[in-house]
Scaffold this motif. Structure first.
Motif, short mmCIF file in Angstrom:
data_model
loop_
_atom_site.label_atom_id
_atom_site.label_comp_id
_atom_site.label_asym_id
_atom_site.label_seq_id
_atom_site.Cartn_x
_atom_site.Cartn_y
_atom_site.Cartn_z
N LYS A 354 1.12 -1.17 -0.05
CA LYS A 354 0.10 -0.46 -0.46
C LYS A 354 0.60 1.13 -0.18
O LYS A 354 1.32 0.77 0.87
N VAL A 355 0.02 2.33 -1.01
CA VAL A 355 1.42 3.20 -0.53
C VAL A 355 0.41 4.90 -0.21
O VAL A 355 -1.11 5.22 -0.45
N ILE A 356 0.59 5.30 0.98
CA ILE A 356 0.87 5.65 1.59
C ILE A 356 1.81 7.20 1.03
O ILE A 356 2.74 7.91 1.44
N ASN A 357 1.04 8.53 0.67
CA ASN A 357 1.77 9.86 0.10
C ASN A 357 1.71 10.89 1.24
O ASN A 357 0.94 10.64 1.44
N HIS A 358 2.66 11.76 1.19
CA HIS A 358 2.81 13.06 2.50
C HIS A 358 3.02 13.76 1.95
O HIS A 358 2.97 14.31 0.90
N PRO A 359 2.10 15.31 2.71
CA PRO A 359 2.27 15.99 2.19
C PRO A 359 3.65 16.70 1.82
O PRO A 359 5.05 16.16 2.14
N GLU A 360 3.81 17.42 0.52
CA GLU A 360 4.89 17.69 -0.31
C GLU A 360 6.14 18.94 0.22
O GLU A 360 4.73 19.60 0.54
N ILE A 361 7.39 18.73 0.10
CA ILE A 361 8.51 19.76 0.62
C ILE A 361 8.74 20.33 -0.66
O ILE A 361 9.51 19.75 -1.27
N THR A 362 7.96 21.44 -1.11
CA THR A 362 8.67 22.34 -1.71
C THR A 362 10.04 23.33 -2.19
O THR A 362 10.31 23.53 -0.88
N LEU A 363 11.50 22.92 -2.52
CA LEU A 363 12.27 23.38 -2.21
C LEU A 363 12.15 24.72 -2.44
O LEU A 363 12.00 25.30 -3.68
N PRO A 364 13.78 25.56 -2.08
CA PRO A 364 13.62 27.10 -2.57
C PRO A 364 14.56 27.49 -4.01
O PRO A 364 14.90 26.14 -4.33
N LEU A 365 13.91 28.36 -4.01
CA LEU A 365 15.34 28.31 -5.28
C LEU A 365 14.77 27.81 -6.71
O LEU A 365 15.36 27.11 -7.53
N SER A 366 13.38 27.29 -6.48
CA SER A 366 12.88 26.79 -7.90
C SER A 366 13.22 25.41 -8.64
O SER A 366 13.78 25.27 -9.10
N ARG A 367 13.62 24.47 -6.97
CA ARG A 367 15.05 23.15 -7.38
C ARG A 367 13.50 22.17 -7.59
O ARG A 367 14.14 20.74 -6.93
N GLY A 368 12.60 22.13 -7.66
CA GLY A 368 11.28 21.18 -7.19
C GLY A 368 10.31 20.93 -6.07
O GLY A 368 10.17 21.54 -5.53
N PHE A 369 9.76 19.57 -5.32
CA PHE A 369 10.02 19.26 -4.39
C PHE A 369 9.59 18.38 -4.29
O PHE A 369 10.50 17.59 -4.57
N VAL A 373 7.07 9.38 0.23
CA VAL A 373 6.03 8.37 0.34
C VAL A 373 6.24 6.78 1.69
O VAL A 373 7.12 6.59 1.57
N THR A 374 5.16 6.42 1.84
CA THR A 374 5.70 5.26 2.96
C THR A 374 5.08 3.95 2.36
O THR A 374 3.74 4.66 1.79
N LEU A 375 5.65 3.35 2.58
CA LEU A 375 5.24 2.09 1.64
C LEU A 375 5.20 1.08 2.66
O LEU A 375 5.57 0.58 3.54
N ARG A 376 3.57 0.36 2.77
CA ARG A 376 3.06 -0.70 3.99
C ARG A 376 2.38 -1.37 3.33
O ARG A 376 1.78 -1.79 2.53
N VAL A 377 3.76 -2.88 3.80
CA VAL A 377 3.11 -4.38 3.32
C VAL A 377 1.76 -4.31 4.50
O VAL A 377 1.43 -4.22 5.29
N VAL A 378 0.59 -4.64 3.54
CA VAL A 378 -0.85 -5.04 4.26
C VAL A 378 -1.60 -6.90 3.11
O VAL A 378 -0.84 -7.38 2.46
N ASP A 379 -2.07 -7.62 4.31
CA ASP A 379 -3.34 -8.18 3.67
C ASP A 379 -4.04 -8.34 2.67
O ASP A 379 -3.80 -6.81 2.48
N GLU A 380 -4.81 -9.18 2.50
CA GLU A 380 -5.61 -8.67 1.17
C GLU A 380 -6.74 -8.19 1.91
O GLU A 380 -7.63 -6.79 1.69
N THR A 381 -7.57 -7.82 3.52
CA THR A 381 -7.77 -6.37 3.73
C THR A 381 -7.45 -5.82 4.36
O THR A 381 -8.32 -4.54 4.91
#
Length: 450
Positions: A354-369, A373-381
């Motif tokens: 399961k992929v859990i995304n979190h609020p990103e951090i924008t980098l200064p000086l237009s260097r992107g963000f 991302v948390t990867l979580r191993v889960v069962d079928e439920t």
């Protein structure tokens, strides 16, 4: 397994709460970055500036700006301009002066603000101090510093005082993570975001980190205190938690984090149930169950059987025997109405990531963000398989580059390569964007999971 997601596809409330804070904090942190590297082919140098507020009151505040003149500019005809603006960009104070031929080393300019807005946890108001240096009609240096006007001090038998009122510390000792060796900015911003969400209003930092970290904490409504103050008033800090006791290496909150959140963050309804319910080999043994909550009452059920109702923020059922199945916490309001519940099931075999995304951090000086991302191993439920500790490999196919993988273990817990063992079923990815697009395309693979 291929996963495509948009990094701005996040919880809207969380994004609205963080966006302004992160954006302003980025500009506040610029002085601690190596800005000289971002000046292209320009020959001019960064001229040191130091801004302080030696006196602050509701009636007026003084702001002292010190400029250290480099030797190669001694004797030059220079004009120093100071502009102070409020938080909407309006000019509230101005001074300019020409240097005398014999003025060297440090030049001090002092400006006064009448009826200033004072900084507080609820309203972290910042002024902008901009210093320009002209040589003839050309600007040879232009720097901007954000400053918080606050009267903060300690009185024996009264504690800390902020702007004349008692300041109740909700403090954490800030200690650096190993990722700081890769990018201190990323670590600092992510940890402070988590601490603020927990309800922390004060961090205690090493003296050598104080100046740079205070620039960020001022923006986020957090007071910074030098660790040397832990020494002068130790009775105030005896019970202060370390960052490592609350947030692990992979930026995943620990159980104790939710205890403090339940008593510190009054804006967030909390119902945290622990421990996990996967204790193979402990069948029939006593396994205490704990619930942290800010609801008035909570009732515990084990495999459908009530174990009683408890009141308070920390609720312990000691004599619970472990049997596979589930535990459930049910929260009640003052009228004994059910208002929330939390269930932990005994997981079956690993099924997918399961992929859990979190609020990103924008980098200064237009260097992107930066994306967390948390990867979580889960069962079928969808239940976390907390005993999955196998290697997971990651490939960023488009939209960014992998900075590192981190897990929560005490050793072998991060790598800049493409694979790392999960710890307790989880793994954190940190990805830097490669452009304006917020679409990331990644492949993740783990043994026995989709």
């Amino acid at each position: 397994r291929r996963i495509v997601f948009y990094t701005n596809n996040l919880n809207q409330i969380a994004m609205e709460r963080y966006f302004k804070t992160i954006l302003v904090a980025i500009f506040a942190i610029l002085p601690m970055l190596s800005l000289a590297q971002n000046r292209g082919d320009r020959d001019d140098m960064l001229i040191d500036i130091d801004v302080k507020a030696p006196y602050v009151s509701e009636e007026f505040a003084t702001i002292k700006v010190e400029t250290k003149i480099p030797q190669n500019l001694y004797g030059e005809s220079l004009k120093l301009v100071i502009e102070i603006k409020n938080n909407v960009g309006n000019l509230v104070a101005y001074e300019d002066r020409y240097l005398n031929d014999d003025e060297k080393d440090v030049v001090i300019q002092t400006l006064t603000l009448e009826n200033p807005w004072l900084w507080s946890e609820e309203n972290p108001y910042l002024y902008t101090v901009e210093r320009k240096i002209y040589k003839e009609d050309t600007i040879i240096d232009n720097q901007r510093v954000y400053i918080a006007l606050k009267d903060f001090y300690y009185l024996e038998n009264k504690g800390f005082i902020l702007n004349g009122s008692t300041y109740n510390l909700r403090a954490v000792r800030y200690k650096t993570h190993q990722i700081d060796e890769i990018n201190r900015f990323i670590s600092l911003m992510k940890n402070l975001m988590l601490l603020r969400e927990m309800g922390c209003n004060t961090i205690i930092v090493d003296d050598n980190l104080y100046d740079s970290i205070e620039r960020i904490t001022n923006v986020m409504g957090i007071v910074s205190i030098k660790s040397s103050s832990t020494e002068s008033v130790p009775e105030l800090f005896d019970k202060v938690e370390d960052l490592d006791d609350l947030i692990d290496n992979a930026f995943i909150p620990k159980d104790k984090y939710y205890y403090y959140q339940s008593i510190w963050n009054k804006d967030l309804e909390q119902l945290h149930l622990l421990p996990h319910w996967n204790w193979k080999g402990r069948e029939g043994e006593i396994t205490p169950v704990l619930v942290y909550t800010n609801y008035p009452k909570v009732e515990l059920f084990v495999n459908g059987e009530s174990k009683g109702i408890s009141e308070g923020c920390r609720n312990l059922w000691y004599d619970v025997e472990y049997e596979p199945g589930n535990i459930k916490a049910v929260a009640y309001n003052e009228d004994d109405e059910i208002v929330a519940q939390k269930i932990l099931n005994t997981p079956s075999k690993p099924h997918h990531i399961k992929v859990i995304n979190h609020p990103e951090i924008t980098l200064p000086l237009s260097r992107g963000f930066i994306s967390f991302v948390t990867l979580r191993v889960v069962d079928e439920t969808g239940e976390l398989v907390n005993d999955y500790n196998k290697k997971i490999s990651v490939k960023v196919k488009s939209g960014g580059e992998l900075i590192c993988l981190i897990n929560s273990s005490k050793s072998d817990n991060y790598t800049t390569k493409s694979s790392l063992k999960a710890h307790n079923g989880e793994l954190t990815l940190i990805i830097r964007s490669s452009g304006e697009s917020k679409e990331l395309d990644i492949d993740v693979k783990g043994k026995g999971v989709k």
